[in-house]
Structure formats: structure tokens, C-alpha cells
Design a protein around this motif. Structure first.
Motif, short mmCIF file in Angstrom:
data_model
loop_
_atom_site.label_atom_id
_atom_site.label_comp_id
_atom_site.label_asym_id
_atom_site.label_seq_id
_atom_site.Cartn_x
_atom_site.Cartn_y
_atom_site.Cartn_z
N MET A 68 0.67 -1.09 -0.08
CA MET A 68 -0.23 0.03 -0.03
C MET A 68 0.83 1.15 -0.05
SD MET A 68 -3.12 0.80 2.53
CE MET A 68 -3.95 -0.75 2.21
N LEU A 247 -7.23 8.87 1.20
CA LEU A 247 -8.63 8.17 1.44
C LEU A 247 -9.57 8.09 0.12
CD1 LEU A 247 -10.73 7.29 3.69
CD2 LEU A 247 -11.50 9.61 3.57
N ILE A 250 -7.62 5.29 -2.06
CA ILE A 250 -7.71 4.01 -1.64
C ILE A 250 -9.41 3.42 -1.48
CG2 ILE A 250 -7.26 2.41 0.51
CD1 ILE A 250 -4.91 4.19 1.06
N LEU A 254 -10.46 0.13 -3.48
CA LEU A 254 -11.19 -1.04 -2.58
C LEU A 254 -12.67 -1.27 -2.92
CD1 LEU A 254 -9.40 -0.73 0.58
CD2 LEU A 254 -8.68 -2.37 -1.14
N ILE A 260 -8.05 -6.46 -0.40
CA ILE A 260 -7.05 -5.87 0.46
C ILE A 260 -5.80 -6.30 0.58
CG2 ILE A 260 -8.31 -6.46 2.49
CD1 ILE A 260 -6.39 -3.12 2.06
N PHE A 261 -5.79 -7.70 0.73
CA PHE A 261 -4.82 -8.54 0.85
C PHE A 261 -3.82 -8.93 -0.45
CE2 PHE A 261 -7.01 -10.24 4.61
CZ PHE A 261 -6.44 -9.45 5.61
N GLY A 299 -15.32 7.06 4.75
CA GLY A 299 -14.51 6.17 5.70
C GLY A 299 -15.79 5.03 5.80
N ALA A 300 -16.78 5.20 6.09
CA ALA A 300 -17.83 4.11 6.31
C ALA A 300 -18.03 3.41 4.92
CB ALA A 300 -19.53 4.73 6.52
N LEU A 302 -15.63 3.02 2.99
CA LEU A 302 -14.52 2.01 2.90
C LEU A 302 -14.76 0.72 4.00
CD1 LEU A 302 -11.37 1.61 2.04
CD2 LEU A 302 -10.83 3.35 4.00
N LEU A 303 -15.03 1.18 5.08
CA LEU A 303 -15.10 -0.10 5.90
C LEU A 303 -15.95 -1.21 5.24
CD1 LEU A 303 -15.51 1.32 9.55
CD2 LEU A 303 -13.70 -0.33 8.48
N VAL A 306 -14.52 -3.11 2.44
CA VAL A 306 -13.50 -4.05 2.86
C VAL A 306 -14.40 -5.05 3.80
CG1 VAL A 306 -11.61 -4.47 3.95
CG2 VAL A 306 -11.82 -2.55 2.84
N GLY A 307 -15.36 -4.81 4.36
CA GLY A 307 -16.11 -5.82 5.08
C GLY A 307 -16.70 -6.71 4.09
N LYS A 310 -14.49 -9.72 2.67
CA LYS A 310 -14.09 -10.80 3.29
C LYS A 310 -15.07 -11.81 3.39
CE LYS A 310 -11.49 -10.86 6.08
NZ LYS A 310 -10.20 -11.17 5.73
N VAL B 112 -14.81 -8.50 12.88
CA VAL B 112 -15.19 -8.39 11.34
C VAL B 112 -13.79 -8.79 10.69
CG1 VAL B 112 -16.13 -7.22 9.45
CG2 VAL B 112 -16.81 -6.69 11.66
N ILE B 114 -11.40 -7.07 9.57
CA ILE B 114 -10.63 -6.09 8.63
C ILE B 114 -9.22 -5.61 8.99
CG2 ILE B 114 -10.95 -3.91 7.25
CD1 ILE B 114 -13.89 -4.29 7.99
N ALA B 122 -10.05 4.59 8.31
CA ALA B 122 -11.47 4.88 8.15
C ALA B 122 -11.87 5.55 9.23
CB ALA B 122 -12.42 3.71 7.73
N ILE B 126 -13.89 9.11 10.19
CA ILE B 126 -14.99 9.07 10.64
C ILE B 126 -15.31 9.90 11.90
CG2 ILE B 126 -16.91 7.84 11.72
CD1 ILE B 126 -16.14 5.60 9.50
#
Lengths: 314, 320
Positions: A68, A247, A250, A254, A260-261, A299-300, A302-303, A306-307, A310, B112, B114, B122, B126
Motif C-alpha cells: 500500500m 482516502l 484507496i 477497494l 486488500i490482501f 470512511g464508512a 471504505l469499511l 472491505v467488510g 471478507k 469483522v 478487517i 477509515a 469518521i
């Protein structure tokens, strides 16, 4: 049975999901804001997305290779300010542009040297560069904006060809070239390979060090290029330019389905992710949402992106 | 003597002495009890935040969000105070908010699953956005006199924040060295899969560490707000995460996890404080401070990698 198959196809085809999200955002903002759905606004968005888009190209490759680069925003500012300072010394503007690009590549090369050759952790090295370069930027130009560039230079960031902005065309060409590059060349196979299993790539006789090094130099180059376009578009080189751009970059990468890995991802996905981000920002701007709240939403997002990976991924 | 040189903290101690000598020679106002006290005083929040960051880095993680958590906590404490809540209650509620932020980080990272860097990147944005949102973009000032105690009061002849920092450092040095929880952190950072096979609940420990980190940042934020007397949500603690990270790495912590001590980190914070203070006393442009921080991060990771390389040199032959 029908519902089951449709869900399955949605799950396997991430690009389709992204396009649906993009479409949803477009429709939502068209309803919410009367100014959103117009040719001039869209062209405006295309004009503004160029910097993020340019950096997203090498960022996608670097994330695919399992690393990264957080220093892109500072490299952007560093090369922009180098260019500005060189211009103040009375050099020809195109020589200044070259100086800016070289400055960016040198920063990228330093990143690459430390990360590839000495196998240091990419995140820490690039955070160090992020802080250090931003500090150097302030040292070099003492925090004042540099402006007064010749008119010929503004062509890069402000000129429209027909209704389409010139820099958006450059971005499209870059994306197409890079897409072709990632589909057809041997080098791109190495990138995917390193992301999946670095050891195996090395034992196959491929120089992992060289591939990684080239990627980080590319990142420096594209950040500098983004810096040149940004200076041209805003008509001034500022020490704060490019702050927090990582931000956006990325998140775009994503959301675009790059894992991400590492090992998985595509530039087509990144492009759609980019469109999602810039239209989201534009729509929120039109509705008068503060930039800091936009950062919360990004930001949310992004989470969320990536979430989700998984669950889709391994 | 040899044992002393082999100590984990030896390099940072030597560095600190060299830098102190250099600045003492360069500027007359540097060496003295007054200035030392000022360095300690200015970096109290950093000392406390660095405890949490050490544990996070010991786990092999990273926490970029500490600065934003500090901003959220400091602004909300300011908001509570302006509503006439008693200073002690407001401080406790503020610390609670720090814990809450830590729980958010911990939940996404531990449960989770991550990667830390993405989650804290993030949440960095936030929490910062939330801080600015609740403050309405204005400065938080006019703290009541009772609140000033947290940053400027004295207890038993010592300054109260210093006392808090010393107590916290003592507790966590003891905890990391002798408690089951502390040893688990080292085990997970040293070899995650092995720790899992040994029956350690990795997720639970990770979650706890991030919550503790949030708690410490909360305490630091209360002291910060009280000491500075005015908080601006958009800039408070802006580069805190990077500076604290630099301090941990300089203090001998390994970014790969499993190696590092609180004592080393504290010396690292002191080192950073000395450099910042020395640069300002020597009348160098303040813009150089940031550049130096970044340079130190890169220097620290270089030393880190070198050490790792030297340690692994013997083993490499067996592996290949």
C-alpha cells in the motif's frame, strides 16, 4: 429457484454490483438535487476526478501486489511545490513540469528502494514519507501559494475540447493503456503473482525486488502527474494540495473490488469505484454537505467495501 | 557494562544522550530543570497515548485513529462542560467516549477481521468528522475553573497530569510484564497462529487492547483539553498518531509485533519531545518539525529492519 440464481450471479459478478451502486447513486442525486443531472455538471465532475483517477491507477497495481502507498498525497504536493519553486526561479514552464515529475519519481524511488530492496513494511515507510514530505513542502515554500503560471500551462487542467475537459481525455487514455497493460503483459502477471504468493514468484526466477521497485516509482510518477494537473486546474501550487487524497484513492480502489490482501482486482473495477466516489462527493457537495461529513461517509464506505470483501473472498 | 549495552532500551538511551548533548552545546537555554519540566509537561498526552499504541504495535497492529479519538473526546468533554455538567463527571463521560471509539475499532479489527490499517484509516476520518460535527466547527473554550485541575493542578506537590501518567505507566509496565493479559499480547504479536493453537482467544485479546487504547486516549484527551484550554475539533491531535507511532518504533518496538517495551516507548516519546523542543529553542523554522518526525519514522523502521535482519541471519541458513 429464480431468486437463488440471480443472487448467485450478483455475488459472483462484483462489477455488476458496483455498476448497480453507481446507477443508484446517480438516480438518487438526480432526484435529490435539480442541478445534478446536467451535461455541464457531469463534465465538471470529470474535470475534478482526474487527480484521484491518475493516482488510483498505480494504487490499484500496488494493492494487487499486496502492499500500500499512503504517501501519494504528500508526493503530489511535493512535486507541485517543486514545480512552482522552479518556475519562480524563471525556468520555462515545461522544464518545471519535468522537474516536478522527476521529483515525484525520486520520492517513489526512495519508497521503492526501502520497501523492495530492504523489505521494510510498506505502510510504515510510506507513512514516514507522508509526514516527512509534507513537512518538506512547508519548508520549501514556507506555506505560501505559488501562482502566476503562463496561460499555455492552464491548457492541461482547464481547457475543454468540445464539451469534454482535456484532462479527462488524458485520464481515459491512461486508464485504457493501463487496462491493456494489466490484461496483456507479462509484467502484470508478475504483479498478480506477487500478490498471491511472493515466495513462489521469487522461486520462479522473477525479481520481486524489481517489480515492487517499478511499482513504487510508477506511483511517484503518477502522483507527480496528478500534481501537475492539479496545479494547472487550480492555477496555484499550494502546500496543502493533495491532503487526504489517499482516502479517496484507496476507497475508490477497494470499492472497485481490489482485494486488500492483494492478488485480485482490476482497473475496470477501480474506474467504476472512482466514478462512485466522485459522483457521491459531487452530489453531497450540491446538497451542501460539509467536506468533513463527506469524509465520514467515505470512511464508512471504505469499511463497508472491505467488510464485504471478507465474505465474498476466501 | 556489557549487560547494560545488551539491554533492549540501550540504543534509544544512547541516542537521547547524544541529542541532548548536541542541543545543549548548540543553545544555552536547552539544558536545565525548567526546560526538562516543560518537555515533560508538553508531552504528557503523548506519553499516555503511547502506552496504548505500544500494546497495539506489540500485537502487530497499527492505530492511525488516536488523534481523531482525542479530538472527539476533547470536544465532547468541552460540550458537556458548556452544558454545566460537573468537571469530574464530564471527564469520566469523555473517557467513556474514548472507550466507545476503541470498541468500534476493536470490533471491526477483531471480529469483522478487517486489517487494522484500513479500519483505523477509515475511523480516523469518521471520528474527525464527528468531532467537527458536534463542535459545530467552533473553538471549545471557557472551561470552568474546576476543570483546569486535570491539566494544571497539583497533588502531593507533583503536577496532577504527571502523576496520572506515572501511575498509568507503572500499571502497564507491570501488567505487560507479569499479568496473563500482558503475556498474551506478546505471544500473539510474536506468533499469532501459535498463540491461537495454544488456546489464546486472539480476537478477544485484540478487542481488549483496542478498548484499552481508546481508554488511554480518552484520559489523554481530558488532560489535553484542560491543559490547552481551547480545543479546535478539526486540528486537535492532527499528527498525534504519526508522532506516537514514531516514538514506539524509535523506542525499540517492532512493527512486526511481539517486540517492544513500555519503558522503551516512553524514552522514545521523551526523545521526540527533546528533538521538538530543541529545534524550537534553536530557532529553526517550525516547519522543520514535521519533516523531522517523518525522517525519524523512516530512520526507526530502518533500524528496526536491520535488527530483524541481524537476528534472523543465523536462522536463515536453516530455512533456505
Amino acid at each position: 429457484m429464480n431468486a437463488w440464481t440471480s443472487r448467485l450471479s450478483l455475488r459472483s459478478n462484483t462489477l455488476l454490483v458496483q455498476l448497480i451502486v453507481l446507477f443508484f447513486i446517480l438516480v438518487l442525486f438526480s432526484i435529490l438535487s435539480p442541478y445534478f443531472l446536467s451535461v455541464s455538471n457531469f463534465m465538471n465532475v470529470f474535470n475534478q476526478m482526474v487527480e484521484i483517477g491518475l493516482i488510483a491507477i498505480p494504487m490499484t497495481m500496488i494493492i494487487i501486489s499486496g502492499a500500500m502507498d499512503l504517501s501519494v498525497g504528500s508526493m503530489l504536493a511535493f512535486s507541485a511545490v517543486c514545480m512552482g519553486v522552479a518556475f519562480e526561479q524563471g525556468l520555462n514552464i515545461w522544464i518545471c513540469v519535468a522537474i516536478g515529475l522527476i521529483a515525484g519519481m525520486l520520492c517513489g524511488a526512495l519508497n521503492g528502494y526501502l520497501i523492495a530492496r530492504h523489505r521494510m513494511q510498506a505502510i510504515v515507510v510510506t507513512i514516514g514519507m507522508l509526514v516527512m514530505l509534507r513537512g518538506l513542502v512547508y519548508v520549501i515554500n514556507e506555506g505560501r501559494p505559488i501562482s502566476g503560471f503562463p496561460d499555455g500551462f492552464y491548457f492541461l487542467g482547464q481547457q475543454y475540447i468540445g464539451v469534454v475537459p482535456f484532462n479527462a481525455i488524458v485520464l481515459m487514455i491512461m486508464f485504457l493503456l493501463a487496462h491493456f497493460f494489466m490484461k496483456k503483459t507479462r509484467f502484470s502477471t508478475y504483479i498478480y503473482g506477487i500478490g498471491n504468493n511472493e515466495e513462489v514468484v521469487r522461486y520462479s526466477g522473477i525479481s520481486v525486488v524489481r517489480v515492487r521497485f517499478i511499482l513504487f516509482v510508477l506511483s511517484g510518477f503518477f502522483s507527480a502527474l496528478a500534481g501537475v494537473f492539479l496545479v494547472s486546474r487550480l492555477a496555484s501550487a499550494e502546500a496543502t494540495s493533495g491532503t487526504n487524497i489517499e482516502l479517496d484513492v484507496i476507497t475508490a480502489t477497494l470499492i472497485g473490488g481490489t482485494h486488500i490482501f492483494g492478488g485480485r482486482g482490476s482497473l475496470a473495477g477501480t474506474f467504476v469505484g472512482l466514478l462512485i466516489i466522485v459522483f457521491l462527493r459531487n452530489g453531497l457537495n450540491l446538497m451542501g454537505v460539509s467536506v468533513l461529513y463527506q469524509a465520514v461517509i467515505l470512511g464508512a464506505l471504505l469499511l463497508l467495501a472491505v467488510g464485504n470483501q471478507k465474505f465474498n473472498g476466501a | 557494562m556489557k549487560r547494560l549495552l545488551n539491554m533492549h532500551e540501550a540504543p534509544i538511551i544512547i541516542f537521547t544522550i547524544i541529542v541532548t548533548l548536541a542541543f545543549s552545546l548548540y543553545s544555552s537555554g536547552f539544558f536545565g530543570i525548567d526546560n526538562l519540566q516543560m518537555i515533560l509537561d508538553q508531552n504528557i498526552s503523548m506519553f499516555i497515548v503511547a502506552i496504548g499504541m505500544t500494546m497495539v504495535i506489540l500485537l502487530g497492529g497499527i492505530d492511525l485513529s488516536v488523534g481523531s479519538v482525542l479530538a472527539v473526546t476533547a470536544t465532547s468533554v468541552g460540550l458537556f462542560l458548556s452544558h454545566g455538567i460537573h468537571p469530574w463527571v464530564a471527564a469520566l463521560m469523555g473517557i467513556g467516549i474514548g472507550v466507545l471509539c476503541g470498541m468500534v475499532n476493536g470490533f471491526f479489527i477483531a471480529y469483522v477481521k478487517i486489517p487494522d490499517i484500513i479500519v483505523t484509516l477509515a475511523t480516523m476520518y469518521i471520528f474527525r468528522g464527528i468531532a467537527v460535527g458536534i463542535s459545530g466547527g467552533t473553538w471549545m473554550t471557557n472551561f470552568p475553573a474546576g476543570f483546569r485541575f486535570f491539566g494544571q493542578g497539583t497533588l502531593f506537590g507533583l503536577s496532577f497530569p504527571l502523576l496520572v501518567a506515572i501511575v498509568l505507566i507503572a500499571i502497564f509496565i507491570y501488567g505487560l510484564k507479569f499479568s496473563r493479559f500482558g503475556r498474551r499480547i506478546y505471544a500473539i504479536g510474536g506468533n499469532g497462529p501459535a498463540a491461537k493453537l495454544a488456546g489464546i482467544s486472539v480476537a478477544k485479546s485484540k478487542f481488549k487492547v483496542y478498548v484499552l487504547s481508546g481508554l488511554l486516549v480518552g484520559i489523554a484527551a481530558v488532560i489535553f483539553a484542560s491543559k490547552v484550554g481551547s480545543v479546535q475539533a478539526s486540528t486537535a491531535g492532527n499528527s498525534l498518531a504519526f508522532e506516537v507511532m514514531a516514538a514506539v518504533l524509535i523506542g525499540g518496538g517492532s512493527i512486526f509485533g511481539g517486540i517492544g517495551t513500555i519503558a522503551g516507548t516512553m524514552l522514545g516519546v521523551l526523545f521526540m519531545g527533546i528533538i521538538k523542543n530543541g529545534l524550537i529553542i534553536s530557532k529553526v523554522s517550525p516547519f522543520w518539525v514535521d519533516a523531522t518526525t517523518g525522517f525519524l519514522i523512516i530512520l526507526a523502521i530502518s533500524i528496526n529492519t536491520l535488527q530483524r535482519y541481524r537476528q534472523n541471519k543465523g536462522k536463515e541458513g536453516d530455512l533456505v
